[in-house]
Enzyme design. Structure first.
Site, PDB file in Angstrom:
ATOM      1  N   LYS A  88      -8.882   1.105   2.769  1.00 27.57           N
ATOM      2  CA  LYS A  88      -9.051   2.055   1.668  1.00 27.57           C
ATOM      3  C   LYS A  88     -10.437   1.890   1.047  1.00 27.57           C
ATOM      4  O   LYS A  88     -10.925   0.771   0.873  1.00 27.57           O
ATOM      5  CB  LYS A  88      -7.952   1.812   0.623  1.00 27.57           C
ATOM      6  CG  LYS A  88      -7.843   2.887  -0.458  1.00 27.57           C
ATOM      7  CD  LYS A  88      -6.662   2.574  -1.388  1.00 27.57           C
ATOM      8  CE  LYS A  88      -6.479   3.632  -2.473  1.00 27.57           C
ATOM      9  NZ  LYS A  88      -5.365   3.304  -3.386  1.00 27.57           N
ATOM     10  N   SER A 163      -2.486   7.327  -4.594  1.00 26.67           N
ATOM     11  CA  SER A 163      -3.871   7.594  -4.298  1.00 26.67           C
ATOM     12  C   SER A 163      -4.288   7.276  -2.865  1.00 26.67           C
ATOM     13  O   SER A 163      -5.263   7.820  -2.366  1.00 26.67           O
ATOM     14  CB  SER A 163      -4.756   6.782  -5.238  1.00 26.67           C
ATOM     15  OG  SER A 163      -4.600   5.393  -4.992  1.00 26.67           O
ATOM     16  N   SER A 187       0.610   3.762  -5.355  1.00 25.95           N
ATOM     17  CA  SER A 187      -0.394   4.326  -4.444  1.00 25.95           C
ATOM     18  C   SER A 187      -0.296   3.852  -2.996  1.00 25.95           C
ATOM     19  O   SER A 187      -0.956   4.399  -2.122  1.00 25.95           O
ATOM     20  CB  SER A 187      -1.803   4.042  -4.966  1.00 25.95           C
ATOM     21  OG  SER A 187      -2.069   4.850  -6.089  1.00 25.95           O
TER      22      SER A 187
END
Lengths: 513, 505
Positions: A88, A163, A187
């Site tokens: 990420k 997210s 997330s």
């Protein structure tokens, strides 16, 4: 047509990480082959999925060659040595751009590695690239990325969750066998649920936060995104454990997550259904799959009990005070003085530092980020602190007490991970409250610091995947894997194949290689 | 240049108003590494060479508390007679400034590591014939990190206004600081500036004895912010205060507070109100000028630092640290006065000159206490005063003085020659022996010439010699002076006195 004896790229990318690690270890595949296969897959499908913000083919292949050489020299770095991974874009990677999905960090290349990155490199995992996300991890759809949304591989018109939609979509689209996510209010788990993948948020302090661009320091936690429970456990073991660079890191070994994932034994285990998040008001298909999963676990010897957690209903409100408060302070450092975007105010000949800070923050932050900075600044202000931040911290204590009481009656708690399956891109963009409600079931774990996992448990009436959330007491992450592996095995038995096999084929870019 | 503020005569101000002070002293600890990372803390390094992702506040970096800094903080707290918090947290003080890498300072807010203490300071008494103890109450001592240092280039003042551009050196960012805050200091009256100076001096000595800081005020390792307000005499309600920032020498503290008292009085006399603001002290002109307005409503949006775990020193640990404390300053003063045989007045001069440690070291290096005192509170204090410096900043060490007084005691030099030697030492010409050798300074070693001079002077001053014969030994001084003149200073006055008395008594 490739000769049958040589595995095609397509086969490699569909294999799980544990399987690939074993194949690399026994020499039947090289890390370079595996890494190249995934780079090819990214080239084929990422135009339509947009899971990646940055792909580092050169770095990944160099790491793959190093992994192959290490194996040839007889070194065993980890069970996942040589297996590539996506990270990420909120995790600092030395020499590779790290933007947290924000324009304000466009072009920033960290001079240091996050502890998670260091551990991945040490374990021999080539890093394919950085995955898309909602700006600074604020969102549940990846639509708040400054670089455009990620698309759900199950339906490209739908959100991949957020997210960490990029990490989960990359894994779901077979662009990476593994990915790193971060979870502040769901997330990792919510994107896992809506993409039909597995995601774990470890116990707070279980994985070092050093090098994770902070959203809300007291809630953030990095964890694995994978297609199987065992893969998640193997990755969890690599990234977890004490780190002197993170004061909030737990000074204890990682619990036996891999053993638990291999065992998957729920006989005699008490599984608590939380009355307040048992699916009421959730999409009917989500509720139906949840009830069926409970029956599967019961059939494997688990005892289903009902528990009350009355304060959970206040979790969302507390979360949306604590998170913006901490974020307003954490994001203050983005001021154009030392790195990242710098924008001069228009029409000012000789601007002051304050004017440059203001102009840069105005241009560099998206609306959702600004909304939360304003909320947090307000909540921490003199005269409001007690009513907002102070009260929210009290709710947090109450939620922790609810968990403690619930774990007296049950070894794990379970809920549907998200209220709905993946919604359409743009559907909730103008309705922050509807967006925030996505996290109602995942937030309590962050507020209390307990570990949680989402595993895919079927398809709803709309043909889209649903998620089953497991929550365990702090530091008992192994129980997540125990229960997750049991349910995964039961579902596999029922369907005969992994759920992702039912995802539609993605359009492949027509190119000659 | 701003218009100078009106001031009233200090004595007039004190006649009508009672000053109240609040002193905030920031102490840079001498730990090897910074408060929250492993970077070095040495002063004067190449700009931005002692930095890392943590103290640069790079995205993702996290702080870790320096245990040595916590230890120093607790020892300071104990030495200031404070209670030590069994559990306390850091907090974020949020404000934007380019020298703050995170745009928040990691500090302590409502949970300081040490609180409720005092420091007794010794000041000259009102009668001027001794000393008395003034108790300064300590509200709190807390831990925090220093900011980077801004350098404003261009413009005449070195301040941000008018500068062409600014540079920031982050070497100082994250250096451990202890902020020590007093309760309002009341009742000092006209001696308020002296009390402030004595407090900072006593604090400095204490920190030095604790070995927790370099205590170099000129390098900023001890920085004092002085809050001053005035109340009309007889009233109890505190007036509006101003905060004079970064007053960086003992002398300046006294001067700045004195100036502010005079300035406040002028404002209040005129019927106007004092604005709550920060003031800048100008060492060269001896005035303060207005800084930024400050109000109690400044909102730093403090909240507990979520990246750090609470500091929870066990009582065993605190008690163990208590055993490492140096002798309390007042006890130490009493012991030294007794050891050295100084009168109260002599000891007061030593304290006023800030020479206690220097004398202690000089005596340890072999000088007699009397000689050490004479040099430091006499000749060296005079030189320091004349140059506007402090006596420890003259380039003269206790070892030099011990050596010099040895040369005098052995009869090689007389006092006048010793002062010339000192000139050479101050000028960097070497040790006293080296300077004496190089300058050819030495007393005649045989008494022949001296005896001849004595005889000549006695013969020439028969009336004085007669007085000495009658037992008025003080009169011998004039004869000694004559002998020294005869010898052009190249003689030992003590020996000359011996010879004169031998002939006349």
């Amino acid at each position: 047509m490739s000769p049958a004896s040589v595995p095609s790229s397509n086969d490699i990318v569909r294999r799980g990480a544990a399987d690939l690690g074993a194949a690399i270890a026994d020499g039947s595949l090289s890390s370079v082959e595996v890494t190249q296969a995934h780079l090819d897959r990214i080239a084929d499908v990422d135009d339509s999925v947009h899971a990646f913000l940055h792909v580092d083919a050169e770095g990944a292949l160099a790491a793959a060659r190093a992994a192959d050489e290490a194996r040839a020299a007889g070194e065993t770095r980890s069970p996942l040595a040589g297996v590539p991974i996506a990270v990420k874009d909120i995790v600092a990677t030395k020499g590779q751009p790290t933007t947290a999905g924000s324009r304000i960090l466009q072009g920033w290349i960290p001079p240091y590695d996050a502890t998670v990155t260091t551990r991945l490199r040490a374990a021999g995992l080539p890093i394919l690239g950085k995955t898309n996300m909602d700006e600074f991890a604020m969102g549940s759809s990846t639509e708040h990325s400054a670089y455009g949304p990620t698309h759900n591989p199950w339906d490209l018109d739908r959100i991949p969750g957020g997210s960490g939609g990029g990490s989960s979509a990359a894994v779901a689209a077979f662009e990476a066998p593994l990915a790193i996510g971060t979870d502040t209010g769901g997330s990792i788990r919510q994107p896992a649920a809506v993409t039909g993948t597995v995601g774990t948020k470890p116990t707070y302090g279980g994985v070092s936060r050093y090098g994770l661009i902070a959203l809300a320091s007291s809630l953030d936690q990095a964890g694995p995104c994978t297609r199987s429970v065992l893969d998640a456990a193997l990755l969890h073991e690599i990234i977890g454990g004490h780190d002197v660079m993170d004061s909030t890191s737990i000074d204890a070994p990682v619990p036996g997550v891999v053993e638990a994932a291999r065992r998957g034994d729920v006989a005699g285990l008490r599984i608590g259904v939380v009355d307040e998040i048992s699916g009421e008001g959730f999409q009917p298909g989500v509720r139906a799959r949840f009830e069926e999963s409970l029956k599967l676990l019961e059939a494997r010897g688990a005892e289903i009990v009902r528990v009350g957690c009355p304060s959970f209903v206040k979790g969302l409100a507390a979360y949306y005070l604590i998170l913006p408060s901490e974020a307003s302070s954490n994001l203050a450092k983005f001021d154009a003085m030392r790195y990242g975007l710098r924008v001069g105010p228009q029409g000012v000949a000789s601007p002051s530092a304050e004017q440059v800070m203001a102009a840069t923050r105005d241009a560099g932050f998206g609306d959702e980020v600004k909304r939360r900075i304003i909320l947090g600044t307000y909540a921490l202000s003199a005269g409001y602190y007690d009513a907002y931040y102070g009260q929210a911290q009290k709710v947090r204590t109450l939620i922790a007490r609810d968990f403690a009481a619930a774990f007296e009656q049950a070894d794990v708690l379970v809920t549907p991970t998200a209220p709905t399956t993946a919604f359409k891109l743009g559907e909730k963009l103008d309705d922050p409250m509807a967006m925030y409600l996505n996290d109602v079931a995942t937030i309590p774990a962050n507020l209390a610091g307990v570990p949680g996992m989402s595993i895919p448990n079927g398809l709803a009436e709309d043909g889209l995947p649903t998620g089953f959330q497991i929550l365990a007491p702090a530091t008992r992450d192994d129980r997540l894997y125990e229960v997750g592996a049991a349910l995964e095995a039961a579902l596999l038995e029922q369907w005969g194949a992994p759920i992702l096999d039912q995802a539609p084929a993605l359009p492949v870019r027509e190119v000659t290689r | 240049m701003s218009v100078l503020d009106a001031v009233v005569d200090y004595d007039d101000a004190i006649a009508r108003y009672d000053p109240v002070m609040g002193l905030e002293v920031h102490v840079e600890l001498n730990t090897a590494t910074k408060m929250f990372c492993g970077c070095a803390t040495g002063f004067g390094a190449e700009p931005n060479s002692q930095v890392c992702p943590v103290c640069l506040g790079l995205p993702g970096a996290l702080p870790v508390v320096n245990a040595a800094a916590v230890e120093s903080a607790i020892r300071i707290g104990l030495a200031l007679n404070c209670s030590i918090a069994p559990w306390c947290r850091f907090a974020r003080k949020n404000y934007f400034y380019p020298d703050m890498t995170k745009n928040f300072q990691t500090s302590q807010y409502d949970e300081p590591i040490a609180f409720d203490g005092y420091l007794d300071v010794e000041i000259p008494n009102a009668a001027g014939d001794g000393t008395e103890i003034f108790r300064v109450e300590i509200e709190r001592a807390h831990m925090e990190e220093d900011s980077g240092k801004s350098l404003h280039v261009g413009g005449s003042t070195g301040r941000i206004q008018g500068a062409e551009y600014s540079l920031v050196d982050y070497n100082r960012a994250g250096v451990p600081l202890i902020e020590i805050v007093t309760r309002p200091v009341r009742g000092a009256g006209e001696r308020a500036p002296e009390v402030a100076k004595a407090y900072v001096a006593a604090l400095r000595d204490l920190l030095k004895a604790l070995d927790v800081s370099d205590v170099r005020m000129e390098q900023g390792s001890v920085r004092c912010d002085a809050n001053v307000s005035l109340m009309p005499r007889g009233e109890q309600e505190l007036g509006t205060r101003t905060e004079t920032k970064n007053v960086n020498s003992l002398r300046s503290i006294e001067r700045a507070i004195r100036y502010e008292i005079s300035r406040h009085a002028a404002v209040l006399d005129s019927g106007a109100a004092i604005h709550q603001e920060t003031r800048h002290w100008h060492e060269d002109t001896g005035v303060t000028t207005s800084g930024r307005p400050k109000s109690d409503a400044d909102d730093y949006r403090y909240f507990p630092e979520p990246d750090l775990v609470p500091v929870a020193p066990s009582s065993d640990y605190v008690e163990q640290l208590r055993t490492t404390l140096p002798e309390p300053p007042d006890q130490r003063r009493k012991r030294l006065q007794k050891d050295w045989g100084y009168t109260d007045l002599e000891m007061r001069d030593v304290l006023n000159a800030g020479a206690t440690e220097l004398i202690e070291q000089t005596v340890a290096d072999g000088a007699s206490p009397a000689a050490a005192r004479k040099w430091w509170t006499g000749e060296l204090a005079r030189r320091a005063n004349a140059d506007g410096r402090t006596i420890d900043d003259l380039g003269v060490t206790p070892a030099h003085i011990a050596e010099l007084s040895g040369l005098v005691a052995s009869g090689r030099l007389n006092d006048a020659m010793a002062r010339q030697v000192l000139d050479g030492v101050v000028a960097g010409e070497g040790t006293p022996t080296e300077v004496a050798d190089a300058r050819g300074l030495a007393l005649a070693q045989d008494d022949g010439a001296l005896e001849a001079a004595v005889d000549k002077v006695i013969a020439a001053n028969e009336p004085i010699a007669a007085k000495v014969r009658e037992g008025k030994l003080n009169a011998a001084g004039a004869l000694i002076g004559g002998v020294m003149k005869e010898m052009r200073g190249q003689a030992d006055a003590a020996r000359a006195r011996e010879l004169i008395l031998a002939r006349l008594t």
